[in-house]
Design a protein around this motif. Structure first.
Motif, mmCIF file in Angstrom:
data_model
loop_
_atom_site.group_PDB
_atom_site.id
_atom_site.type_symbol
_atom_site.label_atom_id
_atom_site.label_comp_id
_atom_site.label_asym_id
_atom_site.label_seq_id
_atom_site.Cartn_x
_atom_site.Cartn_y
_atom_site.Cartn_z
ATOM 1 N N VAL A 45 3.194 3.301 2.899
ATOM 2 C CA VAL A 45 2.489 2.743 4.243
ATOM 3 C C VAL A 45 2.900 1.377 4.504
ATOM 4 O O VAL A 45 3.035 1.202 5.588
ATOM 5 N N LEU A 56 -0.039 5.465 -0.207
ATOM 6 C CA LEU A 56 -0.886 6.479 -0.426
ATOM 7 C C LEU A 56 -1.015 7.256 -1.434
ATOM 8 O O LEU A 56 -1.985 7.957 -1.908
ATOM 9 N N SER A 111 -0.031 3.332 11.329
ATOM 10 C CA SER A 111 -0.444 3.325 10.143
ATOM 11 C C SER A 111 -1.870 2.712 10.121
ATOM 12 O O SER A 111 -2.832 3.422 9.491
ATOM 13 N N LYS A 141 0.744 -1.116 0.099
ATOM 14 C CA LYS A 141 0.055 0.025 -0.091
ATOM 15 C C LYS A 141 0.812 1.286 -0.138
ATOM 16 O O LYS A 141 1.945 1.486 0.759
ATOM 17 N N MET A 177 6.424 6.167 5.928
ATOM 18 C CA MET A 177 4.912 5.959 5.907
ATOM 19 C C MET A 177 4.433 7.466 5.543
ATOM 20 O O MET A 177 3.412 7.355 4.787
#
Lengths: 293, 280
Positions: A260, A40, B125, A38, A254
């Motif tokens: 992430v 963002l 997260s 993942k 992150m």
């Protein structure tokens, strides 16, 4: 009995529900994210990749540097803190009857109450290479100025110094509580036997402090693994990778690079490292005494 | 007792050491205080021990700066809500854990203890997604929601040991007199734990006031909901100046509330700090 159980559930429910929802669930979700790719900034890019993030992490040079720096930071800081804390705790025991000593003690614990962001800033004023007071003093003494946070040789040492300044009071308080609980008779008996001060420290105080200090060390190791604020405001991990630490690395991945999945894997590794150290040190606490639950 | 053994030289040396310790601790505070009375342009010329021409201009700028005052208000609000929530929910849970025996009690307690030492980054997260889904990203509500993650376990842990220390007769007498468990808790046990509530409340307030990681993650995007640590770390200054002196004044202002709390409640705070670790 049944009434008891209902009451217990009723009183316990809010805290359990909150912690399940805000602590346990995000932990599980972070674990899950750490096995995905993942990102963002690329919403279409998803998908389970197993342990790839982890294997990428342990072969990543910067992450390895971050781990090394974190270990150096933790070990050096805690060793210096232990020495300073023991010295000062004994000092406070010695002056405990003097009026006003509690005020000096309060002054000494101020750094640990200070906002870590602020303590980073205070020290960055002092350590600024050309405009800081530290180099001003060095110049007045006829010494060469020192680069402190600005050079990769000295940046980590400077961060350790700030860390020690802020957190020595914590171990000092624990040791002070431990020393104050030693019965006076033990000191008197030692004095009668003609023990010198080193023998008193070695045979009376050290054994008494052992467990308190181990617990303190566990707290401090975890604190150092999650150290972020001071580094974020003084060096952001630089110069180069001189003060890169694991939390800084995970955070940047992150929320700086929006990686992430990968960043979560780094954050999960921090948790695992913290757990391992806690388990190992905890063994020592029970190991010899046996009666400290 | 040992002091009589020290001669005059010993005593002088001893007090010099005490002074050195005090100096090492407070010198950084004093230096920031000294910078805060200089102007940015003065600070950028040379380092000095004392301000050449002390002025309150930095403080005046800050108190007239609506954004900065807003962040002070945000910090105070978030910390207060966090304390209130932690104390209410925490004392309920501590009552159940400290006064009622049941299976699985130790497991709950140890889970709570583990949570007091959790590295916050490890859940960040996952938490970020929750905050996003609840649509509170970029607001102070996000902080009020998340700060009990680190204040609540500590509160539960310390209060539980306090509740355990209270004699059982008090509660039994109230129950015999026909009080409901809730009345017993609220009217009798809570007043008795007031000292512990003050201690844990203070420590929760200070840790919420000082928190940076969550605040940075959830409020950096929104100037109006930032807390003081975020604002100070990203201080912009006024006009085109490098904001060293303004920022020093800001660090003084943020430190004052904590300083006042610690000085007033020094004994309670020290007790709480040691209890958290020693009783573990």
């Amino acid at each position: 009995m049944a009434a008891n159980r209902r009451i217990r559930n009723l009183f316990l429910a809010p805290a359990i529900i909150y912690l399940l929802f805000m602590s346990i669930y995000p932990l599980i979700y972070s674990l899950y994210l750490s096995t995905t790719r993942k990102n963002l900034s690329r919403p279409y890019q998803k998908g389970f990749i197993g342990f790839d993030n982890y294997s990428n992490l342990i072969t990543n040079d910067l992450f390895r540097t971050a781990i090394e720096n974190t270990i150096v930071l933790a070990v050096a800081s805690i060793l210096i803190e232990l020495i300073i804390a023991f010295f000062i705790a004994r000092l406070f025991v010695a002056i405990s009857d003097v009026p006003g000593s509690s005020i000096i003690r309060t002054v000494f614990i101020l750094p640990m109450m200070l906002t870590p962001v602020v303590s980073g800033l205070l020290w960055s004023y002092i350590l600024s290479p050309s405009l800081g007071i530290a180099n001003h003093i060095l110049r007045e003494l006829g010494q060469a100025p020192y680069p402190w946070l600005a050079s990769s040789d000295t940046a980590l040492k400077s961060v350790i110094m700030i860390n020690v300044w802020q957190w020595s009071p914590f171990l000092m308080l624990l040791m002070l509580a431990g020393l104050m609980s030693i019965p006076r008779e033990q000191y008197e008996a030692a004095a009668m036997d003609g023990a010198n001060i080193l023998q008193v420290v070695r045979h009376i105080e050290m054994p008494f402090l052992r467990n308190v200090v181990l617990i303190g060390i566990i707290f401090r190791v975890i604190d150092n693994f999650r150290l972020f604020d001071i580094i974020y405001v003084t060096t952001r991990g630089g110069p180069g990778s001189a003060t890169e630490v694991v939390t800084m690395y995970a955070y940047r991945e992150m929320f700086g690079f929006f990686n992430v999945g990968y960043g979560s894997a780094a954050a999960v590794l921090i948790l695992i490292m913290a757990n391992i150290v806690t388990l190992v040190l905890n063994r020592f606490i029970r190991g010899e005494e046996g009666n400290v639950r | 007792m040992r002091k009589q053994a020290l001669g005059l030289i010993g005593r002088v040396f001893f007090w010099l050491l005490v002074l050195a310790v005090a100096f090492y601790t407070i010198a950084p505070f004093i230096y920031a205080f000294s910078i805060s009375f200089r102007t940015n342009s003065q600070v950028l010329v040379e380092a000095r021990y004392l301000p050449e021409d002390p002025s309150l201009i930095n403080y005046q700028n800050l108190f007239e700066d609506a954004d900065f005052m807003r962040t002070m208000f945000n910090s105070a609000l978030v910390a207060s809500v966090t304390v209130l929530f932690s104390l209410v929910v925490g004392s309920f849970a501590a009552y159940a854990l400290g006064r009622v025996r049941f299976k699985g009690r130790m497991m709950v307690l140890y889970t709570v203890l583990a949570m007091t030492m959790f590295p916050q980054i490890s859940i960040l997260s996952g938490l970020f997604s929750i905050v996003n889904d609840l649509d509170i990203y970029g607001s102070t509500v996000a902080l009020m929601f998340t700060y009990p993650i680190f204040t609540l376990p500590f509160t539960v842990w310390v209060l539980t040991s306090f509740f355990q220390g209270l004699p059982a007769e008090i509660e039994q007498a109230a129950l015999v007199d026909g009080a409901t468990p809730f009345q017993t808790f609220w009217r009798i046990l809570v007043p008795l734990t007031a000292p512990a509530l003050v201690t844990t409340g203070l420590l929760a307030f200070i840790s919420a006031w000082n928190e940076y990681l969550f605040a940075l993650t959830f409020t950096l995007v929104s100037k109006t909901s930032q807390t003081v640590p975020v604002a100070i770390a990203n201080f912009g200054g006024y006009g085109f100046e490098v904001p060293v002196a303004d920022r020093a004044a800001a660090t003084v202002i943020v430190t004052v509330p904590v300083l006042v709390l610690v000085l007033i409640f020094q004994r309670r705070i020290i007790e709480g700090l040691t209890a958290g670790a020693v009783k573990g």
